[in-house]
Design an enzyme around this catalytic site. Structure first.
Site, PDB file in Angstrom:
ATOM      1  N   TYR A   1      42.685  39.430  14.594  1.00  0.00           N
ATOM      2  CA  TYR A   1      43.077  38.205  13.870  1.00  0.00           C
ATOM      3  C   TYR A   1      41.882  37.688  13.063  1.00  0.00           C
ATOM      4  O   TYR A   1      42.004  37.359  11.890  1.00  0.00           O
ATOM      5  CB  TYR A   1      43.553  37.166  14.894  1.00  0.00           C
TER       6      TYR A   1
ATOM      7  N   SER B   1      41.741  30.090   9.262  1.00  0.00           N
ATOM      8  CA  SER B   1      41.743  29.562  10.628  1.00  0.00           C
ATOM      9  C   SER B   1      40.279  29.347  10.991  1.00  0.00           C
ATOM     10  O   SER B   1      39.396  29.995  10.397  1.00  0.00           O
ATOM     11  CB  SER B   1      42.357  30.618  11.560  1.00  0.00           C
TER      12      SER B   1
HETATM   13  N1  LIG Z   1      49.219  27.284  14.686  1.00  0.00           N
HETATM   14  C1  LIG Z   1      47.893  27.300  14.814  1.00  0.00           C
HETATM   15  O1  LIG Z   1      47.338  26.830  15.828  1.00  0.00           O
HETATM   16  C2  LIG Z   1      47.051  27.869  13.699  1.00  0.00           C
HETATM   17  C3  LIG Z   1      45.666  27.749  13.802  1.00  0.00           C
HETATM   18  C4  LIG Z   1      44.854  28.277  12.807  1.00  0.00           C
HETATM   19  C5  LIG Z   1      45.424  28.906  11.718  1.00  0.00           C
HETATM   20  N2  LIG Z   1      46.783  29.020  11.640  1.00  0.00           N
HETATM   21  C6  LIG Z   1      47.330  29.694  10.452  1.00  0.00           C
HETATM   22  O2  LIG Z   1      48.320  28.880   9.864  1.00  0.00           O
HETATM   23  C7  LIG Z   1      49.283  29.707   9.195  1.00  0.00           C
HETATM   24  C8  LIG Z   1      50.684  29.329   9.635  1.00  0.00           C
HETATM   25  O3  LIG Z   1      50.792  29.601  11.036  1.00  0.00           O
HETATM   26  P1  LIG Z   1      51.880  28.932  11.987  1.00  0.00           P
HETATM   27  O4  LIG Z   1      51.168  28.352  13.116  1.00  0.00           O
HETATM   28  O5  LIG Z   1      52.820  28.107  11.207  1.00  0.00           O
HETATM   29  O6  LIG Z   1      52.579  30.273  12.518  1.00  0.00           O
HETATM   30  P2  LIG Z   1      54.100  30.629  12.751  1.00  0.00           P
HETATM   31  O7  LIG Z   1      54.893  29.429  13.154  1.00  0.00           O
HETATM   32  O8  LIG Z   1      54.103  31.825  13.633  1.00  0.00           O
HETATM   33  O9  LIG Z   1      54.583  31.051  11.280  1.00  0.00           O
HETATM   34  C9  LIG Z   1      54.181  32.263  10.700  1.00  0.00           C
HETATM   35  C10 LIG Z   1      54.897  32.404   9.376  1.00  0.00           C
HETATM   36  O10 LIG Z   1      54.588  33.680   8.810  1.00  0.00           O
HETATM   37  C11 LIG Z   1      55.796  34.334   8.447  1.00  0.00           C
HETATM   38  N3  LIG Z   1      55.677  35.785   8.578  1.00  0.00           N
HETATM   39  C12 LIG Z   1      55.303  36.484   9.680  1.00  0.00           C
HETATM   40  N4  LIG Z   1      55.431  37.802   9.452  1.00  0.00           N
HETATM   41  C13 LIG Z   1      55.874  37.938   8.173  1.00  0.00           C
HETATM   42  C14 LIG Z   1      56.225  39.065   7.370  1.00  0.00           C
HETATM   43  N5  LIG Z   1      56.149  40.331   7.823  1.00  0.00           N
HETATM   44  N6  LIG Z   1      56.654  38.834   6.099  1.00  0.00           N
HETATM   45  C15 LIG Z   1      56.763  37.560   5.630  1.00  0.00           C
HETATM   46  N7  LIG Z   1      56.465  36.463   6.353  1.00  0.00           N
HETATM   47  C16 LIG Z   1      56.035  36.653   7.615  1.00  0.00           C
HETATM   48  C17 LIG Z   1      56.829  33.789   9.441  1.00  0.00           C
HETATM   49  O11 LIG Z   1      58.127  33.861   8.887  1.00  0.00           O
HETATM   50  P3  LIG Z   1      59.303  34.862   9.342  1.00  0.00           P
HETATM   51  O12 LIG Z   1      59.142  35.124  10.808  1.00  0.00           O
HETATM   52  O13 LIG Z   1      60.547  34.119   8.983  1.00  0.00           O
HETATM   53  O14 LIG Z   1      59.083  36.049   8.507  1.00  0.00           O
HETATM   54  C18 LIG Z   1      56.415  32.332   9.531  1.00  0.00           C
HETATM   55  O15 LIG Z   1      56.978  31.603   8.470  1.00  0.00           O
HETATM   56  C19 LIG Z   1      48.883  31.142   9.508  1.00  0.00           C
HETATM   57  O16 LIG Z   1      48.131  31.672   8.459  1.00  0.00           O
HETATM   58  C20 LIG Z   1      48.022  31.010  10.748  1.00  0.00           C
HETATM   59  O17 LIG Z   1      47.123  32.081  10.897  1.00  0.00           O
HETATM   60  C21 LIG Z   1      47.600  28.531  12.602  1.00  0.00           C
END
Ligand SMILES: NC(=O)c1ccc[n+]([C@@H]2O[C@H](COP(=O)([O-])OP(=O)(O)OC[C@H]3O[C@@H](n4cnc5c(N)ncnc54)[C@H](OP(=O)(O)O)[C@@H]3O)[C@@H](O)[C@H]2O)c1
Length: 265
Positions: free
Chosen positions: A147, A134
């Protein structure tokens, strides 16, 4: 690294960025292994992708979770370590268990998965390890210390690892998304950004993932120039950048993101 016919393990596949990434990797002809906890959501994505991917439901906050996932996955050519918890809020308001969960899912799991999958890649002389960090892995914000600890950690791990494994045929990439609209942890928080802060989409992150693997790119930012410039300044003068961030209202934004993301701790 050619994605066509390669086996790709994607964690966090049920989330906003994960789903977009699954679509993009599937379109490149990868043989996908989709992982997360919510099996029903993974099955829905599998059906959308014509039943081609396999689904591996595993909880990465379990001590044995990463090893179990690697064992069930078998020989993997590409790891896309994307699963994470948003983990925003004041340090004193986290429970000990919430802190462990953030460290385990965001940082320990990618490192343990790497340990388990890397020997096979090295043996085959072919593989790629991609970590979704991120911009918070380059610049920290109020309420974002935990985070950022995990996301800075991924950067450090990947930077050292790259030097060890690239000469042996295994690529290493890190993706740095800024604020992502439409779906995912920021969009789900419902927080509003000041009008001058731009966003990117899950599809743009997915394209960056595909291009980083195919073109062996070490680091890719997916964010507007203003945020990328801020992250460069943070590397040179973190205290000054922190002051600028707070003058621009980062405390209010960070608090509303942290509140909105509380259910996902
Ligand atoms: N969205 C943003 O603005 C943003 C910005 C910068 C970086 N990121 C990064 O991008 C990546 C994806 O984020 P996103 O925005 O798609 O977030 P999200 O929609 O909240 O998805 C998070 C994912 O992680 C999985 N997860 C959470 N806890 C888990 C556990 N205990 N075991 C296995 N899987 C788990 C969730 O699946 P389940 O709940 O089904 O387990 C889900 O598939 C992350 O690394 C995040 O830090 C996101």
């Amino acid at each position: 690294m050619q994605l066509q016919g390669s086996t790709v393990l994607l964690t966090g596949a049920s989330g906003g960025i994960g789903r977009a990434t699954a679509r993009a990797l599937n379109a490149r002809g990868a043989k996908l292994l989709l992982s997360a906890r919510r099996e029903d959501v993974l099955e829905e994505i599998r059906a959308e992708l014509g039943g081609r991917p396999d689904v591996l439901a595993v909880d990465l906050s379990d001590r044995a979770g990463p090893a179990t996932l690697a064992e069930r996955a078998g020989a993997v050519d590409v790891l896309v370590a994307n699963a994470a918890l948003s983990a925003g809020g004041r340090a004193e308001r986290f429970s000990a268990e919430e802190i462990d969960a953030a460290l385990d899912v965001n940082l320990r799991a990618p490192i343990q998965l790497t340990r388990a999958l890397l020997p096979g890649m090295l043996e085959r002389g072919r593989g790629h390890l991609l970590y979704v960090s991120s911009l918070s892995g380059k610049v920290a914000s109020p309420r974002g210390g935990l985070y950022s600890a995990t996301k800075f950690g991924l950067r450090g791990y990947a930077s050292g690892l790259r030097q060890d494994v690239e000469p042996r045929g295994v690529g290493v990439s890190v993706i740095y998304p800024g604020f992502i609209s439409q779906a995912g942890m920021f969009a789900d928080s419902g927080a509003r950004l000041p009008p001058w802060v731009g966003t990117r989409t899950p599809q743009q992150v997915a394209e960056a993932v595909v291009s980083a693997i195919e073109k062996e790119r070490a680091e890719v930012d997916v964010a507007p120039l203003s945020l990328r410039a801020g992250s460069m300044l943070a590397a040179l003068a973190p205290v000054t950048l922190g002051r600028i961030q707070r003058r621009l209202g980062s405390e209010g934004v960070a608090e509303s993101i942290a509140q909105g993301q509380r259910p996902k701790r």
